[in-house]
Enzyme design. Structure first.
Site, PDB file in Angstrom:
ATOM      1  NE  ARG A 214      42.860  42.414  60.656  1.00  0.00           N
ATOM      2  CZ  ARG A 214      42.881  41.362  59.828  1.00  0.00           C
ATOM      3  NH1 ARG A 214      43.242  41.495  58.569  1.00  0.00           N
ATOM      4  NH2 ARG A 214      42.517  40.166  60.256  1.00  0.00           N
ATOM      5  CG  PHE A 230      48.418  45.110  47.938  1.00  0.00           C
ATOM      6  CD1 PHE A 230      48.386  44.603  46.650  1.00  0.00           C
ATOM      7  CD2 PHE A 230      49.493  45.911  48.311  1.00  0.00           C
ATOM      8  CE1 PHE A 230      49.417  44.878  45.748  1.00  0.00           C
ATOM      9  CE2 PHE A 230      50.528  46.189  47.415  1.00  0.00           C
ATOM     10  CZ  PHE A 230      50.493  45.670  46.130  1.00  0.00           C
ATOM     11  CG  ASP A 251      42.147  44.968  46.539  1.00  0.00           C
ATOM     12  OD1 ASP A 251      42.603  44.437  47.566  1.00  0.00           O
ATOM     13  OD2 ASP A 251      41.972  44.334  45.467  1.00  0.00           O
ATOM     14  CB  SER A 252      43.816  45.461  41.358  1.00  0.00           C
ATOM     15  OG  SER A 252      43.985  44.200  41.961  1.00  0.00           O
ATOM     16  CB  ALA A 281      49.312  48.381  44.494  1.00  0.00           C
ATOM     17  CG  ASP A 298      48.819  42.285  53.802  1.00  0.00           C
ATOM     18  OD1 ASP A 298      49.739  41.456  53.692  1.00  0.00           O
ATOM     19  OD2 ASP A 298      47.706  41.999  54.299  1.00  0.00           O
ATOM     20  CB  CYS A 338      51.609  36.342  52.909  1.00  0.00           C
ATOM     21  SG  CYS A 338      50.884  36.748  51.320  1.00  0.00           S
TER      22      CYS A 338
HETATM   23  N1  SAH Z   1      45.499  43.352  53.702  1.00  0.00           N
HETATM   24  C1  SAH Z   1      44.378  42.459  53.501  1.00  0.00           C
HETATM   25  C2  SAH Z   1      44.739  41.222  52.689  1.00  0.00           C
HETATM   26  C3  SAH Z   1      45.360  41.491  51.353  1.00  0.00           C
HETATM   27  S1  SAH Z   1      45.139  40.206  50.182  1.00  0.00           S
HETATM   28  C4  SAH Z   1      43.739  42.117  54.838  1.00  0.00           C
HETATM   29  O1  SAH Z   1      44.239  42.474  55.908  1.00  0.00           O
HETATM   30  O2  SAH Z   1      42.703  41.454  54.818  1.00  0.00           O
HETATM   31  C5  SAH Z   1      45.810  40.902  48.741  1.00  0.00           C
HETATM   32  C6  SAH Z   1      44.889  41.845  47.988  1.00  0.00           C
HETATM   33  O3  SAH Z   1      45.671  42.449  46.952  1.00  0.00           O
HETATM   34  C7  SAH Z   1      43.714  41.190  47.259  1.00  0.00           C
HETATM   35  O4  SAH Z   1      42.514  41.755  47.715  1.00  0.00           O
HETATM   36  C8  SAH Z   1      43.926  41.507  45.757  1.00  0.00           C
HETATM   37  O5  SAH Z   1      42.719  41.845  45.090  1.00  0.00           O
HETATM   38  C9  SAH Z   1      44.852  42.696  45.824  1.00  0.00           C
HETATM   39  N2  SAH Z   1      45.738  42.900  44.676  1.00  0.00           N
HETATM   40  C10 SAH Z   1      46.432  41.957  43.984  1.00  0.00           C
HETATM   41  N3  SAH Z   1      47.224  42.537  43.052  1.00  0.00           N
HETATM   42  C11 SAH Z   1      47.032  43.878  43.158  1.00  0.00           C
HETATM   43  C12 SAH Z   1      47.579  45.009  42.485  1.00  0.00           C
HETATM   44  N4  SAH Z   1      48.481  44.876  41.526  1.00  0.00           N
HETATM   45  N5  SAH Z   1      47.176  46.240  42.870  1.00  0.00           N
HETATM   46  C13 SAH Z   1      46.260  46.393  43.858  1.00  0.00           C
HETATM   47  N6  SAH Z   1      45.725  45.349  44.530  1.00  0.00           N
HETATM   48  C14 SAH Z   1      46.088  44.114  44.183  1.00  0.00           C
END
Ligand code: SAH
Length: 394
Positions: A214, A230, A251-252, A281, A298, A338
């Site tokens: 970040r 995400f 975010d979904s 996404a 991410d 991850c």
């Molecule tokens: N980048 C964030 C952490 C991401 S965690 C940080 O720095 O804190 C992953 C996220 O992806 C979750 O919030 C989840 O709700 C979202 N997610 C999972 N599948 C998804 C999709 N198909 N489209 C959009 N978001 C999604």
């Protein structure tokens, strides 16, 4: 007397190289009838002592916490926790004026496989991933105020979702030490403020492991049009808001985008440069034009187990191809994986194939990993789970 495990001939090799896991296939015999989570001592085929750890009936039969004979009592774990604390003081993470959110215990990386402890101000949120640590959770929680020199005043146990289902332990989340039943708090990371909800949030409430990435992003977002895919708590979005032209968070989960909005507001007020979108996404990116010149990908772990590896690699290829194709010329892509089962090489190869499919010229500007409070145990390559690439796309 702890129960004893004798290994098949030759299977002592990995233990002698300090790998902390013993797979069930390496076990020749078990005596003393251990229950899940019991302490066991591990011996080679010729009866020489090798290690002490927690027993589990799954594919990882023993998680080792000591390679020398020990009595795993309060004093033993107090010493381990103090070492974890001292390491973070030395690394400049604990005690930093502008950051009060960090990881105190990172499982194998701290010689405590199965235990995670995250610090949110004065509250420690702990997760037991094994019955072994769940059985001694009260003792561990009781030690945290002392080993942190009084910093920790409350300990919340959030092991409901992390314990093996088959162990039938019936855990329930809640405070083990102090606390007023509060569901979360506001923390600072490099001076930015974030609302953390340990009760309802993902993991322990915040993705602490992306702190360094970040920061790096904040140094590259100046004047850019940023798309944070995400986004969850909006961690990357908040850093980008310090200097970007606009920031969009996707975010979904509606709870996630609400939290991202709240965190942007907490730092920048009602700033029209930020917007969030609650949607998938893949479909968002499929529908967009070349509007952004910095994209962050991410996603959650695409593969939780080895069997899902190929599918996961395909997921990373699709996602990265979309972003590389749609980013503006001169754009930057921050892309992460991850998934523990996806190696750094696997991930880089997926992104390489994605780039090749778009035909654009792509350079690696930077490679990122885990911050120092998520240490990789050199004897346990599996503890390196977070991989990142920063790409420059012509
Ligand atoms: N980048 C964030 C952490 C991401 S965690 C940080 O720095 O804190 C992953 C996220 O992806 C979750 O919030 C989840 O709700 C979202 N997610 C999972 N599948 C998804 C999709 N198909 N489209 C959009 N978001 C999604």
């Amino acid at each position: 007397m702890p129960a004893t495990i004798i290994l098949k001939k030759g299977k002592e090799q990995s233990v002698r190289r300090y790998h902390p896991w013993i797979f069930s296939g390496a076990v020749a015999s078990v005596s003393g009838n251990p229950a899940e989570g019991d302490v066991v001592e591990v011996f080679a085929w010729d009866k020489t002592y090798l290690a002490t750890g927690h027993w589990a009936p799954g594919s990882i039969a023993v998680r080792i916490f000591s390679f020398v004979k020990c009595s795993p009592d309060r004093e033993f774990f107090s010493k381990r926790l103090k070492e974890a604390m001292q390491y973070r003081v030395n690394a400049g993470i604990a005690g930093k004026a502008d950051t009060n959110v960090w990881r105190l215990v990172h499982g194998e990386g701290d010689g405590l496989p199965g235990l995670v402890v995250d610090i949110y101000g004065n509250v420690a949120v702990m997760q037991a991933h094994t019955a072994g640590f769940w059985h001694i959770r009260e003792m561990i929680a009781g030690l945290l105020p002392e080993v942190t020199g009084g910093l920790v005043t409350a300990v919340y146990d959030k092991s409901e979702g992390t314990l093996p289902f088959m162990a039938k332990l019936n855990p329930s989340n809640g405070f083990l030490v102090g606390g007023n039943g509060e569901p979360g708090t506001v923390v600072s990371e490099n001076g930015y403020r974030f609302r953390v909800d340990w009760e309802k949030g993902q993991k322990t409430g915040f993705f602490i492991d992306q702190r360094d990435s970040r920061s790096l992003l904040g140094r590259h977002s100046n004047g850019r049009r940023v798309l944070n895919m995400f986004g969850y708590t909006g961690g990357f979005s908040v850093y980008a808001m310090s200097n970007a032209e606009l920031v969009h968070t996707v975010d979904s989960s509606a709870a996630a985008t609400a939290l991202a909005d709240e965190n942007v507001k907490l730092n920048f007020g009602d700033d029209p440069r930020h917007r969030s979108f609650t949607t998938d996404a893949f479909s968002f990116m499929a529908g967009m034009e070349r509007e952004y010149d910095l994209i962050i990908l991410d996603p959650p772990a695409f593969a939780k187990h080895q069997t899902a590896l190929n599918q996961a690699l395909q997921g990373y290829r699709r996602l990265n191809a979309l972003a590389i194709q749609k980013i503006r010329p001169g754009g930057l892509l921050f892309t992460f994986s991850c998934s523990q089962v996806v190696s750094r090489d696997d991930f880089r190869r997926s992104v390489f194939v994605a780039a090749a499919n778009t035909g654009r010229n792509v350079r690696i500007l930077s490679q990122t990993g885990q911050p120092a409070d998520h240490p990789v145990n050199i004897y346990h390559p599996e503890s390196e789970y977070l991989k990142g690439l920063v790409l420059f796309i012509e």
